[in-house]
Enzyme design. Structure first.
Site, PDB file in Angstrom:
ATOM      1  N   LYS A  10       0.834  -1.203   0.000  1.00 46.74           N
ATOM      2  CA  LYS A  10       0.000   0.000   0.000  1.00 46.74           C
ATOM      3  C   LYS A  10       0.867   1.251   0.000  1.00 46.74           C
ATOM      4  O   LYS A  10       0.612   2.202  -0.751  1.00 46.74           O
ATOM      5  CB  LYS A  10      -0.921   0.003   1.224  1.00 46.74           C
ATOM      6  CG  LYS A  10      -1.840   1.231   1.292  1.00 46.74           C
ATOM      7  CD  LYS A  10      -2.611   1.310   2.589  1.00 46.74           C
ATOM      8  CE  LYS A  10      -1.721   1.737   3.734  1.00 46.74           C
ATOM      9  NZ  LYS A  10      -2.486   2.131   4.952  1.00 46.74           N
ATOM     10  N   SER A  11       1.890   1.265   0.828  1.00 45.87           N
ATOM     11  CA  SER A  11       2.754   2.441   0.947  1.00 45.87           C
ATOM     12  C   SER A  11       3.471   2.749  -0.362  1.00 45.87           C
ATOM     13  O   SER A  11       3.559   3.906  -0.787  1.00 45.87           O
ATOM     14  CB  SER A  11       3.783   2.221   2.058  1.00 45.87           C
ATOM     15  OG  SER A  11       3.156   2.002   3.286  1.00 45.87           O
ATOM     16  N   ARG A  15       2.860   6.043  -2.987  1.00 40.26           N
ATOM     17  CA  ARG A  15       3.972   6.905  -3.404  1.00 40.26           C
ATOM     18  C   ARG A  15       4.158   6.856  -4.911  1.00 40.26           C
ATOM     19  O   ARG A  15       4.417   7.888  -5.552  1.00 40.26           O
ATOM     20  CB  ARG A  15       5.257   6.465  -2.686  1.00 40.26           C
ATOM     21  CG  ARG A  15       5.294   6.852  -1.211  1.00 40.26           C
ATOM     22  CD  ARG A  15       6.296   6.009  -0.432  1.00 40.26           C
ATOM     23  NE  ARG A  15       6.434   6.444   0.957  1.00 40.26           N
ATOM     24  CZ  ARG A  15       5.544   6.182   1.913  1.00 40.26           C
ATOM     25  NH1 ARG A  15       4.447   5.486   1.627  1.00 40.26           N
ATOM     26  NH2 ARG A  15       5.744   6.617   3.150  1.00 40.26           N
ATOM     27  N   SER A 155       3.412  10.983  12.606  1.00 38.11           N
ATOM     28  CA  SER A 155       3.320  10.246  11.344  1.00 38.11           C
ATOM     29  C   SER A 155       4.449  10.645  10.417  1.00 38.11           C
ATOM     30  O   SER A 155       4.667  11.840  10.160  1.00 38.11           O
ATOM     31  CB  SER A 155       1.980  10.512  10.657  1.00 38.11           C
ATOM     32  OG  SER A 155       1.952   9.882   9.382  1.00 38.11           O
ATOM     33  N   GLN A 157       4.258  10.197   7.390  1.00 40.47           N
ATOM     34  CA  GLN A 157       3.607  10.630   6.150  1.00 40.47           C
ATOM     35  C   GLN A 157       3.665  12.144   5.975  1.00 40.47           C
ATOM     36  O   GLN A 157       3.639  12.633   4.846  1.00 40.47           O
ATOM     37  CB  GLN A 157       2.166  10.150   6.111  1.00 40.47           C
ATOM     38  CG  GLN A 157       2.026   8.653   5.934  1.00 40.47           C
ATOM     39  CD  GLN A 157       0.592   8.182   5.991  1.00 40.47           C
ATOM     40  OE1 GLN A 157      -0.340   8.982   6.091  1.00 40.47           O
ATOM     41  NE2 GLN A 157       0.398   6.881   5.943  1.00 40.47           N
ATOM     42  N   SER A 182       8.655   6.005  12.513  1.00 42.22           N
ATOM     43  CA  SER A 182       8.574   5.127  11.330  1.00 42.22           C
ATOM     44  C   SER A 182       9.523   5.554  10.220  1.00 42.22           C
ATOM     45  O   SER A 182       9.144   5.636   9.049  1.00 42.22           O
ATOM     46  CB  SER A 182       7.133   5.076  10.814  1.00 42.22           C
ATOM     47  OG  SER A 182       6.245   4.631  11.806  1.00 42.22           O
ATOM     48  N   ASP A 298       3.298  -0.529  12.519  1.00 41.43           N
ATOM     49  CA  ASP A 298       2.113  -1.126  11.891  1.00 41.43           C
ATOM     50  C   ASP A 298       1.999  -2.617  12.200  1.00 41.43           C
ATOM     51  O   ASP A 298       0.926  -3.208  12.074  1.00 41.43           O
ATOM     52  CB  ASP A 298       2.129  -0.919  10.371  1.00 41.43           C
ATOM     53  CG  ASP A 298       1.549   0.426   9.968  1.00 41.43           C
ATOM     54  OD1 ASP A 298       0.938   1.098  10.825  1.00 41.43           O
ATOM     55  OD2 ASP A 298       1.708   0.812   8.797  1.00 41.43           O
ATOM     56  N   ARG A 370      -6.065  -3.560  10.610  1.00 43.21           N
ATOM     57  CA  ARG A 370      -4.941  -4.246  11.253  1.00 43.21           C
ATOM     58  C   ARG A 370      -5.381  -4.966  12.534  1.00 43.21           C
ATOM     59  O   ARG A 370      -4.842  -6.031  12.849  1.00 43.21           O
ATOM     60  CB  ARG A 370      -3.797  -3.269  11.526  1.00 43.21           C
ATOM     61  CG  ARG A 370      -3.280  -2.621  10.249  1.00 43.21           C
ATOM     62  CD  ARG A 370      -1.799  -2.407  10.237  1.00 43.21           C
ATOM     63  NE  ARG A 370      -1.385  -1.776   8.987  1.00 43.21           N
ATOM     64  CZ  ARG A 370      -1.169  -2.432   7.845  1.00 43.21           C
ATOM     65  NH1 ARG A 370      -1.323  -3.745   7.802  1.00 43.21           N
ATOM     66  NH2 ARG A 370      -0.814  -1.775   6.751  1.00 43.21           N
TER      67      ARG A 370
END
Length: 415
Positions: A10-11, A15, A155, A157, A182, A298, A370
């Protein structure tokens, strides 16, 4: 040995979609993830006027280096964190008025450090409801660039979104990061930006991105390492062997380190150039462990869900950021472990689980994929574990339940 094909990351898919949309030329993505999150990202790009053609294992995206093809758009980001954070940043580099909103779940999740950084860079951005959260309106006129400070402690992100923006600015971008969680996800971002032609570097917590342009690429997306954690954990607690192809020593994703946690607990791990294999102990007993999961948070629910089967306490530390995910994952894990009759304690950024034989229970998923997938693994050893929201797995792994059913049949596990 059982071989399980895991869907694309997904990540990396998110991107790659940003990079493809911002690049000169047509990008081809091979084996992208198709799930609710990535479908929402694609829908958002289309709303902004980008052209995408999709086949099952191959997507083509026509890049627009100067921003969206429309000058006015309303984008609904659904539950997707990458969609909600990346697309407004992409739109800011264009020209027009762009409104972004998201689900109630996503509205609760933080956006403020990113939107404040965009404002500091001169972007005309308004929070239409609660400050620091969706919905937002951006009156875009390009981004000059310069220097900006960022707190990415909640985050990574936030930092990724700004890094991705860097080449689209007029003068380039320097980002000084005060805190970062992360970090392996940022490493993914840097590697992918370079693959699409960007010049980006960092010295400690100072990141520098040159102004320039992305170039279209032919890009193969590796399997999702976070998703792989469920089948690796399944092997670890059942004494079986599972291999995930496509995730090996050259993988970009830091969450593959979860296999190393299983190895610390007594599983046998074989990491080759292009695959990872985990074999659980014959007696099904793992060792207790204390592990800092700040960089692979995660996978925290996965470890929490199998922790009762260890022969000693499992303590997971430095995972405060999991409290601001789809739900408060620390509290959700504690709630469900208690429902399973497993002794558990939590603090601000930690959880500690004692060995126990879990009882059957109905898992409260809190709409979080999750939590649902992690406690489904517990159910491989505990009859009568059910989920209150099995459908929430479509966010990242639509075929998850079918995969679990296949493992049960292949390994002769009782339902």
């Amino acid at each position: 040995m059982t071989v399980v094909d895991i869907p694309g990351s997904k990540s990396i898919t998110a991107r790659a979609l940003f990079l493809a949309a911002a690049a000169h030329g047509t990008t081809t993505l091979h084996r992208p993830l198709f799930s609710d999150d990535t479908d929402g990202f694609v829908e958002g790009l289309r709303t902004l006027g980008y052209q995408l053609a999709q086949e099952e294992q191959l997507w083509r995206i026509e890049g627009r280096p100067h921003g969206p093809a429309v000058r006015d758009a309303d984008v609904f980001c659904r539950d997707g964190a990458t969609t909600s954070r990346f697309l407004p940043t992409l739109a800011a580099a264009g020209d027009g008025v762009f409104r972004f909103d998201a689900s109630a779940q996503m509205r609760r999740r933080p956006l403020g450090p990113l939107t404040q950084a965009l404002r500091d860079l001169g972007v005309d951005l308004t929070h239409e409801g609660v400050d620091g959260h969706h919905p937002i309106t951006i009156r875009a006129a390009g981004v000059k660039g310069g220097h900006v400070d960022l707190d990415a402690g909640l985050s990574s992100q936030f930092l990724t979104a700004l890094l991705l923006l860097g080449p689209l600015t007029t003068d380039g971008l320097t980002i000084t990061v005060k805190d970062l969680v992360s970090k392996p996800y940022v490493d993914i971002t840097l590697a992918m930006m370079r693959r699409f032609g960007a010049t980006v570097d960092h010295d400690g917590y100072i990141f520098t991105v040159a102004s320039g342009s992305y170039q279209a690429a032919d890009y193969l997306i590796e399997p999702d390492a976070s998703t792989a954690s469920y089948v690796l954990a399944a092997a670890a607690i059942t004494g079986r062997t599972v291999t995930v192809p496509g995730l090996g020593s050259q993988a970009l994703q830091g969450d593959l380190r979860f296999a190393g946690v299983l190895e610390q607990m007594g599983a046998t791990v074989d990491l080759s150039l292009d695959s990872v294999t985990v074999t659980g102990p014959n007696d099904g007993k793992l060792r207790g462990v204390t592990v800092n999961m700040r960089d692979i948070s995660d996978t925290m629910p996965t470890l929490a869900a199998i922790a009762p089967f260890a022969n000693g306490p499992v303590r997971i530390e430095d995972v405060y950021n999991t409290r601001v995910k789809e739900c408060d994952r620390l509290d959700a894990c504690a709630e469900n472990l208690q429902a399973l009759a497993v002794p558990v304690a939590t603090g601000r950024d930690w959880i500690e689980i004692q060995p126990a034989q879990p009882a059957s229970t109905h898992i409260a998923c809190h709409g979080d994929h999750r939590i649902a997938m992690a406690f489904s693994i517990t159910g491989l050893r505990v009859p009568g574990v059910t989920l209150d929201d099995p459908g929430c797995v479509t966010k990242t792994f639509p075929s998850f339940h079918e995969t679990m059913d296949t493992l049960r049949r292949t390994w002769n596990l009782s339902a």
